[in-house]
Design an enzyme around this catalytic site. Sequence first.
Site, PDB file in Angstrom:
ATOM      1  N   VAL A   7     -28.926 -64.443   0.107  1.00  0.00           N
ATOM      2  CA  VAL A   7     -27.632 -63.958  -0.367  1.00  0.00           C
ATOM      3  C   VAL A   7     -26.773 -63.563   0.826  1.00  0.00           C
ATOM      4  O   VAL A   7     -27.136 -62.663   1.588  1.00  0.00           O
ATOM      5  CB  VAL A   7     -27.796 -62.750  -1.315  1.00  0.00           C
ATOM      6  CG1 VAL A   7     -26.437 -62.277  -1.809  1.00  0.00           C
ATOM      7  CG2 VAL A   7     -28.707 -63.105  -2.484  1.00  0.00           C
ATOM      8  N   VAL A  13     -27.865 -69.023  -1.576  1.00  0.00           N
ATOM      9  CA  VAL A  13     -28.620 -70.270  -1.469  1.00  0.00           C
ATOM     10  C   VAL A  13     -30.033 -70.019  -1.989  1.00  0.00           C
ATOM     11  O   VAL A  13     -30.700 -69.076  -1.563  1.00  0.00           O
ATOM     12  CB  VAL A  13     -28.672 -70.777  -0.016  1.00  0.00           C
ATOM     13  CG1 VAL A  13     -29.428 -72.108   0.052  1.00  0.00           C
ATOM     14  CG2 VAL A  13     -27.266 -70.939   0.543  1.00  0.00           C
ATOM     15  N   ASP A 111     -30.724 -61.526   7.747  1.00  0.00           N
ATOM     16  CA  ASP A 111     -30.515 -62.955   8.009  1.00  0.00           C
ATOM     17  C   ASP A 111     -30.783 -63.289   9.462  1.00  0.00           C
ATOM     18  O   ASP A 111     -31.382 -64.332   9.773  1.00  0.00           O
ATOM     19  CB  ASP A 111     -29.101 -63.377   7.604  1.00  0.00           C
ATOM     20  CG  ASP A 111     -28.015 -62.509   8.242  1.00  0.00           C
ATOM     21  OD1 ASP A 111     -28.283 -61.338   8.580  1.00  0.00           O
ATOM     22  OD2 ASP A 111     -26.874 -62.995   8.390  1.00  0.00           O
ATOM     23  N   ASP A 131     -25.501 -69.111  13.966  1.00  0.00           N
ATOM     24  CA  ASP A 131     -25.364 -69.196  12.509  1.00  0.00           C
ATOM     25  C   ASP A 131     -23.882 -69.172  12.156  1.00  0.00           C
ATOM     26  O   ASP A 131     -23.203 -68.166  12.319  1.00  0.00           O
ATOM     27  CB  ASP A 131     -26.098 -68.028  11.844  1.00  0.00           C
ATOM     28  CG  ASP A 131     -26.195 -68.189  10.327  1.00  0.00           C
ATOM     29  OD1 ASP A 131     -25.516 -69.079   9.771  1.00  0.00           O
ATOM     30  OD2 ASP A 131     -26.947 -67.429   9.698  1.00  0.00           O
TER      31      ASP A 131
END
EC number: 2.7.1.33
Length: 271
Positions: A7, A13, A111, A131
């Site tokens: 998230v 995803v 993340d 990223d």
Amino acid sequence: MLLTVDVRNTNIVLGLFSGTGEYSKLLQDWRMRTDPRMTADELALTFRGLLGTHVDEITGVAALSTVPSVLREIRVMLERYWGHVPHVVVEPGIRTGVPLLVDNPKEVGADRIVNSLAAHHLYEGPCIVVDFGTSTCVDVVSAKGEFLGGCIAPGLEISTDALASQSAALRKVELVRPRSVVGKNTVECMQSGAVFGFAGLVDGLVNRVRDELPEFGGDDVSVIATGDSAPLIIPESDTIDHLERDLTLEGLRLVFERNQARRGSGRRPVA
């Protein structure tokens, strides 16, 4: 099968893995817009609808969220709908195997940790992870798999949106590669600034990392890109070596398997 849930501020995803370890395989993935108002029941209804007949085959769930309101609902959803299977939410206190060599480890986004874990696992050496998401993160991972820190810049889409919304004469444009660096109209000029500008931003940051840290100056350093905008920027970058579209999902799989192995050994999971 393992369900992975990533998230972010813009998108959620989902990834569905079969097998474990070296035999694991990402069978399918789905993308949906993030709505910070979604409840646990709404999340479960959407996820179960996407999974279809696979929903009864789920044997584990690994999740992360960079959106606090959704993180709370993810926890509730997992207990309510998948409480009968092992599940892991990546947050402080969860074992990832990534030492965080920074001032305040609790501030590091889940993340970034998960991406660092996956990158080091895939390339087995020092690496720099880029990223391209709502923000552009450049994260530095040592040869030992330690998270050394990094850089955070605005994301490509959020930057162009801000430019359009704050400038009376400019409008939102499609993010594609223009014909040349020198745009011949306003749309091409904005596209040039976005695509070539962000490639230059990333190259500049990567080169500065290489200059500042002696151990990152050699040819053994892998520069890995992930995120929705990565395929657009990579062809214009001089420093990015690899595209790993599913890097975060792979990292979530690794975190899940490490925590399961830890529980199986009878040891308590630690950060």
